[in-house]
Design an enzyme around this catalytic site. Structure first.
Site, PDB file in Angstrom:
ATOM      1  N   ASP A 189      -3.507   4.959   8.069  1.00 16.10           N
ATOM      2  CA  ASP A 189      -2.564   4.477   7.067  1.00 16.10           C
ATOM      3  C   ASP A 189      -1.252   5.231   7.338  1.00 16.10           C
ATOM      4  O   ASP A 189      -1.247   6.251   8.042  1.00 16.10           O
ATOM      5  CB  ASP A 189      -3.115   4.797   5.670  1.00 16.10           C
ATOM      6  CG  ASP A 189      -2.115   4.492   4.581  1.00 16.10           C
ATOM      7  OD1 ASP A 189      -1.544   3.390   4.609  1.00 16.10           O
ATOM      8  OD2 ASP A 189      -1.892   5.364   3.717  1.00 16.10           O
ATOM      9  N   LEU A 190      -0.145   4.745   6.798  1.00 15.11           N
ATOM     10  CA  LEU A 190       1.156   5.387   7.061  1.00 15.11           C
ATOM     11  C   LEU A 190       1.598   6.305   5.912  1.00 15.11           C
ATOM     12  O   LEU A 190       1.615   7.531   6.036  1.00 15.11           O
ATOM     13  CB  LEU A 190       2.222   4.306   7.293  1.00 15.11           C
ATOM     14  CG  LEU A 190       3.648   4.808   7.462  1.00 15.11           C
ATOM     15  CD1 LEU A 190       3.826   5.538   8.793  1.00 15.11           C
ATOM     16  CD2 LEU A 190       4.639   3.645   7.381  1.00 15.11           C
ATOM     17  N   ASP A 191       1.943   5.651   4.772  1.00 17.29           N
ATOM     18  CA  ASP A 191       2.525   6.393   3.649  1.00 17.29           C
ATOM     19  C   ASP A 191       1.500   7.372   3.059  1.00 17.29           C
ATOM     20  O   ASP A 191       0.439   6.942   2.601  1.00 17.29           O
ATOM     21  CB  ASP A 191       2.979   5.416   2.550  1.00 17.29           C
ATOM     22  CG  ASP A 191       4.081   4.479   3.021  1.00 17.29           C
ATOM     23  OD1 ASP A 191       5.072   4.971   3.579  1.00 17.29           O
ATOM     24  OD2 ASP A 191       3.953   3.250   2.816  1.00 17.29           O
ATOM     25  N   THR A 250       5.950   9.931   2.598  1.00 17.84           N
ATOM     26  CA  THR A 250       6.804   8.938   1.930  1.00 17.84           C
ATOM     27  C   THR A 250       6.287   8.544   0.551  1.00 17.84           C
ATOM     28  O   THR A 250       7.002   7.881  -0.194  1.00 17.84           O
ATOM     29  CB  THR A 250       6.907   7.658   2.790  1.00 17.84           C
ATOM     30  OG1 THR A 250       5.611   7.401   3.306  1.00 17.84           O
ATOM     31  CG2 THR A 250       7.900   7.817   3.917  1.00 17.84           C
ATOM     32  N   LYS A 268      -0.649   3.403  -5.011  1.00 15.19           N
ATOM     33  CA  LYS A 268      -0.752   3.823  -3.609  1.00 15.19           C
ATOM     34  C   LYS A 268      -1.553   2.795  -2.817  1.00 15.19           C
ATOM     35  O   LYS A 268      -2.624   2.369  -3.260  1.00 15.19           O
ATOM     36  CB  LYS A 268      -1.388   5.204  -3.501  1.00 15.19           C
ATOM     37  CG  LYS A 268      -0.442   6.313  -3.909  1.00 15.19           C
ATOM     38  CD  LYS A 268      -1.002   7.677  -3.589  1.00 15.19           C
ATOM     39  CE  LYS A 268      -0.043   8.760  -4.045  1.00 15.19           C
ATOM     40  NZ  LYS A 268      -0.661  10.089  -3.976  1.00 15.19           N
ATOM     41  N   GLY A 269      -1.053   2.415  -1.675  1.00 14.42           N
ATOM     42  CA  GLY A 269      -1.756   1.452  -0.828  1.00 14.42           C
ATOM     43  C   GLY A 269      -1.561   0.014  -1.279  1.00 14.42           C
ATOM     44  O   GLY A 269      -1.999  -0.920  -0.616  1.00 14.42           O
ATOM     45  N   ARG A 283       4.188  -4.215  -2.256  1.00 11.11           N
ATOM     46  CA  ARG A 283       5.380  -4.148  -3.113  1.00 11.11           C
ATOM     47  C   ARG A 283       5.295  -5.158  -4.255  1.00 11.11           C
ATOM     48  O   ARG A 283       5.536  -4.810  -5.412  1.00 11.11           O
ATOM     49  CB  ARG A 283       6.624  -4.404  -2.260  1.00 11.11           C
ATOM     50  CG  ARG A 283       7.879  -3.799  -2.835  1.00 11.11           C
ATOM     51  CD  ARG A 283       9.084  -4.118  -1.961  1.00 11.11           C
ATOM     52  NE  ARG A 283       8.884  -3.753  -0.567  1.00 11.11           N
ATOM     53  CZ  ARG A 283       9.613  -4.226   0.449  1.00 11.11           C
ATOM     54  NH1 ARG A 283      10.597  -5.066   0.216  1.00 11.11           N
ATOM     55  NH2 ARG A 283       9.369  -3.851   1.693  1.00 11.11           N
ATOM     56  N   SER A 310      -1.193  -0.348   7.652  1.00  8.07           N
ATOM     57  CA  SER A 310      -0.404  -0.013   6.461  1.00  8.07           C
ATOM     58  C   SER A 310      -0.026  -1.256   5.662  1.00  8.07           C
ATOM     59  O   SER A 310       0.148  -2.328   6.221  1.00  8.07           O
ATOM     60  CB  SER A 310       0.883   0.694   6.912  1.00  8.07           C
ATOM     61  OG  SER A 310       1.804   0.775   5.856  1.00  8.07           O
ATOM     62  N   ALA A 311       0.142  -1.075   4.352  1.00  3.04           N
ATOM     63  CA  ALA A 311       0.591  -2.170   3.487  1.00  3.04           C
ATOM     64  C   ALA A 311       2.105  -2.327   3.532  1.00  3.04           C
ATOM     65  O   ALA A 311       2.653  -3.303   3.036  1.00  3.04           O
ATOM     66  CB  ALA A 311       0.165  -1.888   2.046  1.00  3.04           C
ATOM     67  N   SER A 312       2.786  -1.354   4.140  1.00  2.00           N
ATOM     68  CA  SER A 312       4.253  -1.343   4.074  1.00  2.00           C
ATOM     69  C   SER A 312       4.902  -2.332   5.026  1.00  2.00           C
ATOM     70  O   SER A 312       4.479  -2.477   6.169  1.00  2.00           O
ATOM     71  CB  SER A 312       4.767   0.058   4.399  1.00  2.00           C
ATOM     72  OG  SER A 312       6.165   0.041   4.475  1.00  2.00           O
ATOM     73  N   ASN A 331       7.923  -1.706   5.794  1.00  2.00           N
ATOM     74  CA  ASN A 331       8.895  -0.811   6.434  1.00  2.00           C
ATOM     75  C   ASN A 331       8.244   0.075   7.500  1.00  2.00           C
ATOM     76  O   ASN A 331       8.855   1.054   7.946  1.00  2.00           O
ATOM     77  CB  ASN A 331       9.545   0.089   5.374  1.00  2.00           C
ATOM     78  CG  ASN A 331      10.339  -0.695   4.345  1.00  2.00           C
ATOM     79  OD1 ASN A 331      11.244  -1.444   4.692  1.00  2.00           O
ATOM     80  ND2 ASN A 331       9.994  -0.548   3.068  1.00  2.00           N
ATOM     81  N   LYS A 342      -4.803  -4.394   0.519  1.00  2.00           N
ATOM     82  CA  LYS A 342      -5.880  -3.456   0.223  1.00  2.00           C
ATOM     83  C   LYS A 342      -6.140  -3.519  -1.278  1.00  2.00           C
ATOM     84  O   LYS A 342      -5.168  -3.632  -2.031  1.00  2.00           O
ATOM     85  CB  LYS A 342      -5.471  -2.015   0.591  1.00  2.00           C
ATOM     86  CG  LYS A 342      -5.129  -1.821   2.067  1.00  2.00           C
ATOM     87  CD  LYS A 342      -4.498  -0.435   2.292  1.00  2.00           C
ATOM     88  CE  LYS A 342      -4.001  -0.291   3.725  1.00  2.00           C
ATOM     89  NZ  LYS A 342      -3.297   0.969   3.983  1.00  2.00           N
ATOM     90  N   GLU A 387      -7.004   7.509   5.218  1.00  2.36           N
ATOM     91  CA  GLU A 387      -6.355   6.897   4.048  1.00  2.36           C
ATOM     92  C   GLU A 387      -6.093   7.907   2.940  1.00  2.36           C
ATOM     93  O   GLU A 387      -6.924   8.784   2.703  1.00  2.36           O
ATOM     94  CB  GLU A 387      -7.291   5.835   3.457  1.00  2.36           C
ATOM     95  CG  GLU A 387      -6.913   4.414   3.752  1.00  2.36           C
ATOM     96  CD  GLU A 387      -5.598   3.961   3.142  1.00  2.36           C
ATOM     97  OE1 GLU A 387      -5.045   4.633   2.263  1.00  2.36           O
ATOM     98  OE2 GLU A 387      -5.109   2.909   3.568  1.00  2.36           O
ATOM     99  N   ASP A 388      -4.973   7.752   2.242  1.00  2.56           N
ATOM    100  CA  ASP A 388      -4.716   8.612   1.078  1.00  2.56           C
ATOM    101  C   ASP A 388      -4.846   7.847  -0.233  1.00  2.56           C
ATOM    102  O   ASP A 388      -4.646   8.439  -1.298  1.00  2.56           O
ATOM    103  CB  ASP A 388      -3.300   9.221   1.138  1.00  2.56           C
ATOM    104  CG  ASP A 388      -2.229   8.180   0.874  1.00  2.56           C
ATOM    105  OD1 ASP A 388      -2.346   7.052   1.404  1.00  2.56           O
ATOM    106  OD2 ASP A 388      -1.278   8.482   0.117  1.00  2.56           O
TER     107      ASP A 388
HETATM  108  C1  BG6 Z   1       1.900   1.416   0.917  1.00  2.47           C
HETATM  109  C2  BG6 Z   1       2.307   2.405  -0.141  1.00  2.47           C
HETATM  110  O1  BG6 Z   1       1.665   2.100   2.123  1.00  2.47           O
HETATM  111  O2  BG6 Z   1       2.932   0.453   1.131  1.00  2.47           O
HETATM  112  C3  BG6 Z   1       2.709   1.679  -1.421  1.00  2.47           C
HETATM  113  O3  BG6 Z   1       1.230   3.273  -0.404  1.00  2.47           O
HETATM  114  C4  BG6 Z   1       3.792   0.650  -1.112  1.00  2.47           C
HETATM  115  O4  BG6 Z   1       3.171   2.628  -2.345  1.00  2.47           O
HETATM  116  C5  BG6 Z   1       3.295  -0.306  -0.020  1.00  2.47           C
HETATM  117  O5  BG6 Z   1       4.114  -0.088  -2.273  1.00  2.47           O
HETATM  118  C6  BG6 Z   1       4.356  -1.332   0.370  1.00  2.47           C
HETATM  119  O6  BG6 Z   1       5.401  -0.655   1.010  1.00  2.47           O
HETATM  120  P1  BG6 Z   1       6.828  -1.271   1.300  1.00  2.47           P
HETATM  121  O7  BG6 Z   1       7.468  -0.246   2.194  1.00  2.47           O
HETATM  122  O8  BG6 Z   1       6.606  -2.595   1.999  1.00  2.47           O
HETATM  123  O9  BG6 Z   1       7.505  -1.451  -0.007  1.00  2.47           O
HETATM  124 MG    MG Z   2      -1.013   5.537   1.888  1.00  2.00          MG
END
Ligand code: BG6
Ligand code: MG
Length: 222
Positions: A9-11, A17, A45-46, A49, A114-116, A118, A145, A169-170
């Site tokens: 996982d990333l964040d 972050t 977390k995870g 958005r 990752s779910a992000s 970014n 997730k 994973e966190d």
């Molecule tokens: C997850 C974070 O990795 O990504 C969440 O734990 C976050 O807090 C999700 O909402 C989405 O991230 P982003 O960068 O696309 O807004």
């Molecule tokens: Mg995370």
């Protein structure tokens, strides 16, 4: 040689972050008159958005038009990006680079899960992008997730069976996703929060080289 798939996982696992997501969500929630606690943040977390904003609105009993909703999503991300733009390698969490390098040296397959949305720019900022054979992020999945989709796509890209993959994973949602995917789940963080994980470490400094060896050899099982 033993080969396993390691999915990070990333964040909150690779980079610190999670604190920036918290600050940005808190500012946004408070700006629309919704309280936002650390315990609520744990539940985000995870979580994607869109889903995060839906949860905040539900906690505050708010309904918004589609345009207002998307405006708030942009505000949150702009605020988050203002922190991200200042990031450098110093925000890589302890012993993450070392662990990645050990796994690479031992010929293991490594992916990001990752779910992000970014994820790629963040990995570029901290100069870790080239260490990953595959990147699966919020742009690639249709189910967030705790659905296992993100990790199953990761395993497929690494050409590994799910049962030969290990997930770091966190978040509670991420640990559940890894468990549902039938992968070894390793929680990075607090035992009280991540008790559903197969193994838990406060951070990578606590993970011995014997443990990593055991994951690679298969002696350490789910
Ligand atoms: C997850 C974070 O990795 O990504 C969440 O734990 C976050 O807090 C999700 O909402 C989405 O991230 P982003 O960068 O696309 O807004
Ligand atoms: Mg995370």
């Amino acid at each position: 040689m033993h080969k396993k798939g390691f999915i990070f996982d990333l964040d909150g696992v690779i980079v610190d972050t999670a604190k920036y997501h918290f600050l940005a969500w808190k500012k946004l929630a408070n700006s629309i008159g919704v309280d936002f606690s650390e315990a609520q943040n744990e539940q985000l977390k995870g979580v994607s958005r869109v889903r995060s904003l839906e949860k905040i609105l539900a906690w505050g009993n708010k309904t918004l038009s589609e345009a207002e909703f998307s405006g708030l999503m942009d505000l949150k991300n702009d605020d988050y990006l203002s922190y991200i733009n200042k990031m450098d390698e110093s925000e890589i969490l302890p012993d993450v680079t070392k662990t990645l390098d050990v796994l690479i040296e031992k010929g293991q397959a490594i992916a990001l899960g990752s779910a992000s949305k970014n994820a790629t720019p963040i990995l570029q900022k901290v100069h870790l992008l080239e260490k990953f054979e595959a990147i699966v992020d919020g742009n690639d999945v249709s189910k967030a997730k705790p659905d296992p989709e993100v990790f199953l796509i990761g395993a497929k890209l690494l050409k590994m069976k799910p049962e030969d993959c290990i997930v770091f994973e966190d978040s509670v949602a991420g640990v559940q996703a890894a468990n549902t995917a039938n992968m070894i789940s390793i929680g990075i963080g607090e035992e009280e929060v991540l008790h559903e994980a197969d193994y838990i470490f406060k951070d990578f400094t606590e993970m011995s080289s014997d443990f990593v060896e055991g994951l690679i050899s298969g002696d350490i099982k789910k």
